[in-house]
Design a protein around this motif. Sequence first.
Motif: not given
Length: 115
Positions: A7, A13-16, A98, A101-102, A110-111, A113, A115
């Motif tokens: 990470v 990077v994606l954070y939910i 951040i 919701s994804e 999204r593809s 990032l 997660r």
Amino acid sequence: MVVPPHVMEAHAVLYIAPSINEAGLDTLHQNPSADVRHFVGDRCGISTVHEIVAAASRRGFGTSYTFVLAFQSMTHEAQNALLKLTEEPPAHTRIILIVPSEHLILPTLRSRLLR
């Protein structure tokens, strides 16, 4: 919080999480600094992403810069502009997104990032 090495090395990077405070970011990224810039709000538009792209392109060689974006929603235009930045990031640039919701994020973005 200990962040796994894969990470830390990722450039996007994606954070939910409902907010930046609840995302569980490491200490380095929780607060703005010279190398960490926060963009927080209800809605992210194209002008915000243009500001990020401009700031990322101004960084000197060898200097890292992290953009922490925490929004409740993002326009499709903003996501498409961010998609380009994630595909061709300037050297030493990292993006932390951040969202609550994804499903708010387009599948193409999204593809790209972690997660």
